[in-house]
Write a protein that holds these residues in place. Structure first.
Motif, PDB file in Angstrom:
ATOM      1  N   SER A  40       0.912  -1.364  -0.076  1.00 50.30           N
ATOM      2  CA  SER A  40       0.087   0.042  -0.005  1.00 50.30           C
ATOM      3  C   SER A  40       0.790   1.323   0.070  1.00 50.30           C
ATOM      4  CB  SER A  40      -0.843  -0.138   1.187  1.00 50.30           C
ATOM      5  OG  SER A  40      -0.277  -0.085   2.292  1.00 50.30           O
ATOM      6  N   SER A  41       2.071   1.035   0.320  1.00 50.39           N
ATOM      7  CA  SER A  41       2.937   2.344   0.429  1.00 50.39           C
ATOM      8  C   SER A  41       3.630   2.439  -0.974  1.00 50.39           C
ATOM      9  CB  SER A  41       4.033   2.129   1.554  1.00 50.39           C
ATOM     10  OG  SER A  41       5.000   1.230   1.162  1.00 50.39           O
ATOM     11  N   LEU A  42       3.523   2.139  -1.968  1.00 47.29           N
ATOM     12  CA  LEU A  42       4.417   2.034  -3.147  1.00 47.29           C
ATOM     13  C   LEU A  42       3.592   3.078  -4.360  1.00 47.29           C
ATOM     14  CD1 LEU A  42       5.645  -1.380  -3.832  1.00 47.29           C
ATOM     15  CD2 LEU A  42       6.485   0.284  -2.429  1.00 47.29           C
ATOM     16  N   ARG A  43       2.369   3.504  -4.001  1.00 44.47           N
ATOM     17  CA  ARG A  43       1.607   4.343  -5.132  1.00 44.47           C
ATOM     18  C   ARG A  43       2.654   5.547  -5.539  1.00 44.47           C
ATOM     19  NH1 ARG A  43      -3.338   3.912  -1.574  1.00 44.47           N
ATOM     20  NH2 ARG A  43      -4.569   2.202  -2.991  1.00 44.47           N
ATOM     21  N   GLY A  44       2.474   5.839  -6.750  1.00 45.96           N
ATOM     22  CA  GLY A  44       3.480   6.683  -7.468  1.00 45.96           C
ATOM     23  C   GLY A  44       4.172   6.152  -8.565  1.00 45.96           C
ATOM     24  N   SER A  45       4.830   7.258  -9.308  1.00 46.26           N
ATOM     25  CA  SER A  45       5.775   6.809 -10.162  1.00 46.26           C
ATOM     26  C   SER A  45       7.131   6.636  -9.727  1.00 46.26           C
ATOM     27  CB  SER A  45       5.665   7.994 -11.394  1.00 46.26           C
ATOM     28  OG  SER A  45       4.375   8.030 -11.728  1.00 46.26           O
ATOM     29  N   TRP A  46       7.767   5.660 -10.529  1.00 45.39           N
ATOM     30  CA  TRP A  46       9.074   5.062 -10.024  1.00 45.39           C
ATOM     31  C   TRP A  46       9.940   5.066 -11.234  1.00 45.39           C
ATOM     32  CZ3 TRP A  46      10.467   4.183  -4.772  1.00 45.39           C
ATOM     33  CH2 TRP A  46       9.272   3.989  -3.947  1.00 45.39           C
ATOM     34  N   ARG A  47      11.293   5.688 -11.173  1.00 39.04           N
ATOM     35  CA  ARG A  47      12.277   5.406 -12.364  1.00 39.04           C
ATOM     36  C   ARG A  47      13.163   4.380 -11.932  1.00 39.04           C
ATOM     37  NH1 ARG A  47      14.000   8.985 -16.036  1.00 39.04           N
ATOM     38  NH2 ARG A  47      16.037   8.386 -17.035  1.00 39.04           N
ATOM     39  N   GLY A  48      13.356   3.526 -12.844  1.00 39.34           N
ATOM     40  CA  GLY A  48      14.086   2.223 -12.822  1.00 39.34           C
ATOM     41  C   GLY A  48      15.212   1.966 -13.295  1.00 39.34           C
ATOM     42  N   PHE A  49      16.159   1.029 -13.008  1.00 31.82           N
ATOM     43  CA  PHE A  49      17.242   0.799 -13.472  1.00 31.82           C
ATOM     44  C   PHE A  49      17.780  -0.664 -13.141  1.00 31.82           C
ATOM     45  CE2 PHE A  49      18.305   2.054  -9.327  1.00 31.82           C
ATOM     46  CZ  PHE A  49      19.232   1.093  -8.826  1.00 31.82           C
ATOM     47  N   ALA A  50      18.333  -1.394 -14.173  1.00 29.11           N
ATOM     48  CA  ALA A  50      18.990  -2.657 -13.789  1.00 29.11           C
ATOM     49  C   ALA A  50      20.331  -2.718 -13.471  1.00 29.11           C
ATOM     50  CB  ALA A  50      18.888  -3.220 -15.144  1.00 29.11           C
ATOM     51  N   PHE A  51      20.451  -3.598 -12.406  1.00 32.70           N
ATOM     52  CA  PHE A  51      21.781  -3.794 -11.803  1.00 32.70           C
ATOM     53  C   PHE A  51      22.427  -4.595 -12.748  1.00 32.70           C
ATOM     54  CE2 PHE A  51      19.992  -2.801  -7.594  1.00 32.70           C
ATOM     55  CZ  PHE A  51      20.906  -2.078  -7.183  1.00 32.70           C
ATOM     56  N   PRO A  52      23.847  -4.253 -13.440  1.00 29.60           N
ATOM     57  CA  PRO A  52      24.412  -5.022 -14.476  1.00 29.60           C
ATOM     58  C   PRO A  52      24.905  -6.167 -13.827  1.00 29.60           C
ATOM     59  CG  PRO A  52      25.971  -3.364 -13.540  1.00 29.60           C
ATOM     60  CD  PRO A  52      24.499  -3.233 -12.992  1.00 29.60           C
ATOM     61  N   THR A  53      24.215  -7.174 -14.382  1.00 28.47           N
ATOM     62  CA  THR A  53      24.765  -8.742 -13.831  1.00 28.47           C
ATOM     63  C   THR A  53      25.038  -9.614 -15.181  1.00 28.47           C
ATOM     64  OG1 THR A  53      22.537  -9.578 -13.645  1.00 28.47           O
ATOM     65  CG2 THR A  53      23.465  -8.894 -11.671  1.00 28.47           C
ATOM     66  N   GLY A  54      24.612  -9.031 -16.273  1.00 32.86           N
ATOM     67  CA  GLY A  54      24.427  -9.921 -17.425  1.00 32.86           C
ATOM     68  C   GLY A  54      23.247 -10.595 -17.758  1.00 32.86           C
ATOM     69  N   SER A 148      22.781 -18.721 -16.082  1.00 36.06           N
ATOM     70  CA  SER A 148      23.612 -18.485 -14.933  1.00 36.06           C
ATOM     71  C   SER A 148      22.524 -19.381 -13.596  1.00 36.06           C
ATOM     72  CB  SER A 148      23.920 -17.022 -14.617  1.00 36.06           C
ATOM     73  OG  SER A 148      22.685 -16.428 -14.306  1.00 36.06           O
ATOM     74  N   GLY A 149      21.223 -19.147 -13.970  1.00 37.60           N
ATOM     75  CA  GLY A 149      20.356 -19.604 -12.807  1.00 37.60           C
ATOM     76  C   GLY A 149      19.978 -18.387 -11.900  1.00 37.60           C
ATOM     77  N   HIS A 150      20.394 -17.310 -12.043  1.00 41.26           N
ATOM     78  CA  HIS A 150      20.378 -16.305 -10.942  1.00 41.26           C
ATOM     79  C   HIS A 150      19.052 -15.144 -11.695  1.00 41.26           C
ATOM     80  CE1 HIS A 150      23.165 -13.937 -13.788  1.00 41.26           C
ATOM     81  NE2 HIS A 150      22.517 -12.747 -13.363  1.00 41.26           N
ATOM     82  N   LEU A 151      18.701 -14.571 -10.753  1.00 43.32           N
ATOM     83  CA  LEU A 151      17.421 -13.767 -10.857  1.00 43.32           C
ATOM     84  C   LEU A 151      17.764 -12.494 -11.293  1.00 43.32           C
ATOM     85  CD1 LEU A 151      15.213 -14.952  -7.793  1.00 43.32           C
ATOM     86  CD2 LEU A 151      15.139 -15.558 -10.148  1.00 43.32           C
ATOM     87  N   PHE A 152      16.856 -11.525 -11.918  1.00 45.70           N
ATOM     88  CA  PHE A 152      17.165 -10.292 -12.320  1.00 45.70           C
ATOM     89  C   PHE A 152      17.270  -9.295 -10.975  1.00 45.70           C
ATOM     90  CE2 PHE A 152      15.101  -6.429 -14.113  1.00 45.70           C
ATOM     91  CZ  PHE A 152      16.251  -5.869 -14.754  1.00 45.70           C
ATOM     92  N   TYR A 153      17.774  -8.454 -11.082  1.00 42.27           N
ATOM     93  CA  TYR A 153      17.927  -7.477 -10.033  1.00 42.27           C
ATOM     94  C   TYR A 153      17.704  -5.990 -10.499  1.00 42.27           C
ATOM     95  CZ  TYR A 153      18.732 -10.712  -6.107  1.00 42.27           C
ATOM     96  OH  TYR A 153      18.636 -11.563  -5.106  1.00 42.27           O
ATOM     97  N   PHE A 154      17.005  -5.228  -9.750  1.00 43.73           N
ATOM     98  CA  PHE A 154      16.702  -3.822 -10.298  1.00 43.73           C
ATOM     99  C   PHE A 154      16.667  -2.988  -9.274  1.00 43.73           C
ATOM    100  CE2 PHE A 154      12.665  -5.927 -10.256  1.00 43.73           C
ATOM    101  CZ  PHE A 154      11.803  -4.812  -9.945  1.00 43.73           C
ATOM    102  N   GLY A 155      16.560  -1.543  -9.513  1.00 40.68           N
ATOM    103  CA  GLY A 155      16.291  -0.639  -8.428  1.00 40.68           C
ATOM    104  C   GLY A 155      15.090   0.485  -9.008  1.00 40.68           C
TER     105      GLY A 155
END
Length: 159
Positions: A40-54, A148-155
């Motif tokens: 419930s606290s996430l309302r609004g617009s958010w700018r995103g970016f990917a963490f570079p893991t490949g 790689s079996g890893h998940l995608f991380y972002f901010g």
């Protein structure tokens, strides 16, 4: 005795500034130390970016000119806000296969805000870095890198 270990915020900033490739284990460790967040606290617009893991999702988002996410209500989420050729923002419902919704879901033993895509078996889990910054991890069959079996991380940073 002083504790010389970097704070969570310092670790976040170092990973945010890194050009990569990052070790997903570092991102996993930071994720484990972050606080959960309520949907419930996430309302609004958010700018995103990917963490570079490949991770392959990085390339997909770069091609789509991914800008971020918009949480209007818990039932009205635009998961892929992208920038068009003309510079205008739009919701890419084709790539995202529709919209999404927000739920509080258990992931790795903790209940935290999670975006559930309407058209695919993908979940974006979120944890709080601070009041205007979130770390996200994409989870699901389509989100795990087969190489790689890893998940995608972002901010996400609140606009």
């Amino acid at each position: 005795m002083s504790d010389d270990r970097p704070t969570v915020r310092e670790r976040w900033q170092a990973l945010r500034a890194a050009e990569g490739p990052l070790d997903p284990a570092e991102l996993d460790a930071l994720w484990a130390d972050l606080d959960t967040v309520d949907a419930s606290s996430l309302r609004g617009s958010w700018r995103g970016f990917a963490f570079p893991t490949g991770h392959p999702v990085e390339r997909v988002l770069a091609r789509s000119r991914w800008h971020g996410k918009r949480f209007t209500t818990q039932d009205d989420v635009q998961p892929l806000i992208c920038r068009g050729e003309d510079g205008a923002l739009y919701s890419d419902t084709t790539s995202g296969r529709g919209g999404a919704s927000l739920w509080n879901v258990e992931f790795r033993g903790q209940v935290t805000a999670t975006m559930v895509y309407d058209g695919m078996a993908v979940l974006d889990h979120f944890k709080r870095v601070d009041d205007s910054t979130l770390m996200g991890v994409m989870n699901g069959k389509a989100a795990t890198s087969s190489a790689s079996g890893h998940l995608f991380y972002f901010g996400l940073e609140r606009e």
